[in-house]
Scaffold this motif. Structure first.
Motif, PDB file in Angstrom:
ATOM      1  N   GLY A  51       0.810  -1.202   0.000  1.00 60.13           N
ATOM      2  CA  GLY A  51       0.000   0.000   0.000  1.00 60.13           C
ATOM      3  C   GLY A  51       0.844   1.252   0.000  1.00 60.13           C
ATOM      4  O   GLY A  51       2.036   1.221   0.264  1.00 60.13           O
ATOM      5  N   PRO A  52       0.236   2.376  -0.317  1.00 62.76           N
ATOM      6  CA  PRO A  52       0.971   3.633  -0.361  1.00 62.76           C
ATOM      7  C   PRO A  52       1.580   3.975   0.992  1.00 62.76           C
ATOM      8  O   PRO A  52       0.928   3.856   2.021  1.00 62.76           O
ATOM      9  N   VAL A  53       2.808   4.398   1.002  1.00 63.09           N
ATOM     10  CA  VAL A  53       3.477   4.776   2.239  1.00 63.09           C
ATOM     11  C   VAL A  53       2.885   6.083   2.745  1.00 63.09           C
ATOM     12  O   VAL A  53       2.615   6.997   1.977  1.00 63.09           O
ATOM     13  N   ALA A  54       2.691   6.182   4.036  1.00 62.40           N
ATOM     14  CA  ALA A  54       2.073   7.364   4.630  1.00 62.40           C
ATOM     15  C   ALA A  54       3.086   8.488   4.777  1.00 62.40           C
ATOM     16  O   ALA A  54       4.146   8.315   5.376  1.00 62.40           O
ATOM     17  N   GLY A  55       2.744   9.643   4.263  1.00 57.29           N
ATOM     18  CA  GLY A  55       3.551  10.823   4.467  1.00 57.29           C
ATOM     19  C   GLY A  55       4.822  10.859   3.638  1.00 57.29           C
ATOM     20  O   GLY A  55       5.288   9.853   3.105  1.00 57.29           O
ATOM     21  N   ARG A  56       5.352  12.067   3.487  1.00 55.79           N
ATOM     22  CA  ARG A  56       6.656  12.280   2.867  1.00 55.79           C
ATOM     23  C   ARG A  56       7.486  13.101   3.838  1.00 55.79           C
ATOM     24  O   ARG A  56       7.138  14.242   4.146  1.00 55.79           O
ATOM     25  N   TRP A  57       8.513  12.519   4.348  1.00 57.61           N
ATOM     26  CA  TRP A  57       9.355  13.217   5.315  1.00 57.61           C
ATOM     27  C   TRP A  57      10.473  13.957   4.581  1.00 57.61           C
ATOM     28  O   TRP A  57      11.168  13.361   3.768  1.00 57.61           O
ATOM     29  N   PRO A  58      10.649  15.254   4.873  1.00 58.87           N
ATOM     30  CA  PRO A  58       9.860  16.121   5.765  1.00 58.87           C
ATOM     31  C   PRO A  58       8.802  16.927   5.031  1.00 58.87           C
ATOM     32  O   PRO A  58       8.223  17.851   5.606  1.00 58.87           O
ATOM     33  N   ASP A  59       8.534  16.575   3.759  1.00 59.65           N
ATOM     34  CA  ASP A  59       7.742  17.447   2.900  1.00 59.65           C
ATOM     35  C   ASP A  59       6.328  17.701   3.413  1.00 59.65           C
ATOM     36  O   ASP A  59       5.788  18.803   3.266  1.00 59.65           O
ATOM     37  N   THR A  60       5.700  16.684   3.993  1.00 58.57           N
ATOM     38  CA  THR A  60       4.336  16.855   4.482  1.00 58.57           C
ATOM     39  C   THR A  60       4.267  17.997   5.485  1.00 58.57           C
ATOM     40  O   THR A  60       3.379  18.861   5.412  1.00 58.57           O
ATOM     41  N   PHE A  61       5.203  18.023   6.407  1.00 57.05           N
ATOM     42  CA  PHE A  61       5.203  19.044   7.453  1.00 57.05           C
ATOM     43  C   PHE A  61       5.670  20.394   6.915  1.00 57.05           C
ATOM     44  O   PHE A  61       5.135  21.439   7.310  1.00 57.05           O
ATOM     45  N   THR A  62       6.643  20.360   6.013  1.00 59.49           N
ATOM     46  CA  THR A  62       7.091  21.599   5.374  1.00 59.49           C
ATOM     47  C   THR A  62       5.937  22.286   4.660  1.00 59.49           C
ATOM     48  O   THR A  62       5.776  23.510   4.732  1.00 59.49           O
ATOM     49  N   ASP A  63       5.100  21.494   3.991  1.00 61.93           N
ATOM     50  CA  ASP A  63       3.988  22.057   3.241  1.00 61.93           C
ATOM     51  C   ASP A  63       2.932  22.661   4.159  1.00 61.93           C
ATOM     52  O   ASP A  63       2.428  23.770   3.907  1.00 61.93           O
ATOM     53  N   VAL A  64       2.544  21.952   5.201  1.00 66.65           N
ATOM     54  CA  VAL A  64       1.520  22.471   6.104  1.00 66.65           C
ATOM     55  C   VAL A  64       1.996  23.772   6.750  1.00 66.65           C
ATOM     56  O   VAL A  64       1.241  24.754   6.844  1.00 66.65           O
TER      57      VAL A  64
END
Length: 313
Positions: A125-138
């Protein structure tokens, strides 16, 4: 994902019916969309208020962070009916997109938009999140938001902003409100609390340790932090349960019948807040699962709107 073939009088059957209802609404196009970066996922949809919802004057802004286990297949479109619902309640709404996991694990399966299935790298299944991009984007989206609101939502007051998010988005909402408490070397850290009227987190994955123990969303919390080898190292930077007290009014709304993100996760966050000397509201809804909180056809969605209104006006 709950089994859609299950009998409706079982927990799995009720969960499947709730998910089907929430995701059956046609996507609602925004009034405007603006970028906060160069990546295609670095965009915000804006919904102008469609009805009177408060005492008049400039209307509050509700920022929506969608769920989907931080996984790529689940984008902001599935919460567009919820965003439109809030706009009809008189709010100006900003629905944030962000980068999510894109890789495929060995098994290739996936979970629902709330994310009870799909074990990612642990089992397909798809891996959850992109480190650190998910947090950088928010972080970048919220930093850019006041200027974008003034440009695309005339009549809205960015000084009266409430942050809400569902499931994985609830985690991100709680995290975004705690950026001033991040370790000193965190790139996302703010030197003062974010200018928010409050946070309303809906069935949030609010405690990553408890979520890991319960294998919430097929182990998504572990994937989000990059697996076991990075979990303890990265957790102080992104686990809302470790980033307390925020000093920002916070309410959690949780269905007691939620089989995707169990009640124990929200309770763990509320307990951690209490130990840190902060009172966090916890609204528990009987006979409500994961998806009614963002389903305009469900009574629970009206409860959510009221919780937001109490902080916004």
């Amino acid at each position: 994902m709950p089994d859609a073939t299950a009998e409706p009088d079982t927990a799995a059957g009720r969960a499947a019916a709730e998910e089907t209802s929430a995701l059956s609404h046609p996507a609602v196009d925004p009034d405007a969309t603006a970028g906060y970066g160069d990546h295609p996922d670095q965009v915000i949809d804006f919904y102008a208020p469609r009805g009177a919802g408060g005492p008049g004057g400039p209307v509050p802004v509700v920022v929506v962070l969608h769920g989907g286990s931080w996984r790529a297949p689940y984008d902001r479109r599935h919460v567009s009916p919820f965003a439109d619902f809030l706009a009809h309640r008189g709010f100006a709404v900003a629905s944030v997109e962000y980068r999510r996991g894109a890789q495929e694990g060995p098994g290739g399966g996936s979970g629902g938009a709330g994310g009870s299935g799909g074990a990612g790298s642990a089992g397909g299944g798809p891996v959850a999140g992109r480190w650190p991009d998910t947090f950088t984007d928010v972080a970048a989206a919220l930093d850019a938001l006041p200027a974008l609101v003034r440009r695309h939502l005339p009549g809205a007051d960015p000084r009266r902003t409430v942050l809400t998010g569902h499931s994985a988005g609830g985690h991100l909402a709680l995290w975004a409100a705690a950026r001033h408490l991040l370790p000193a070397d965190a790139a996302w850290r703010l030197d003062r609390p974010a200018p928010l009227r409050g946070v309303v987190a809906l069935a949030p994955i609010a405690d990553l340790e408890v979520a890991r123990e319960l294998r919430v969303c097929g182990g998504a919390a572990l994937e989000l932090l990059g697996g076991e080898e990075h979990f303890e190292e990265r957790r102080p930077y992104v686990d809302p349960a470790l980033l307390l007290p925020t000093g920002i009014a916070t309410t959690l709304v949780q269905g007691r019948a939620d089989v995707d993100v169990p009640q124990a996760v929200a309770e763990a966050y509320a307990d951690a807040a209490a130990k840190a000397g902060e009172v966090v509201g916890l609204t528990l809804l009987e006979d409500v699962g994961h998806f009614p909180l963002i389903d305009p056809a469900a009574d629970a969605c009206a409860v959510v709107a009221e919780e937001i209104a109490q902080l916004a006006w």
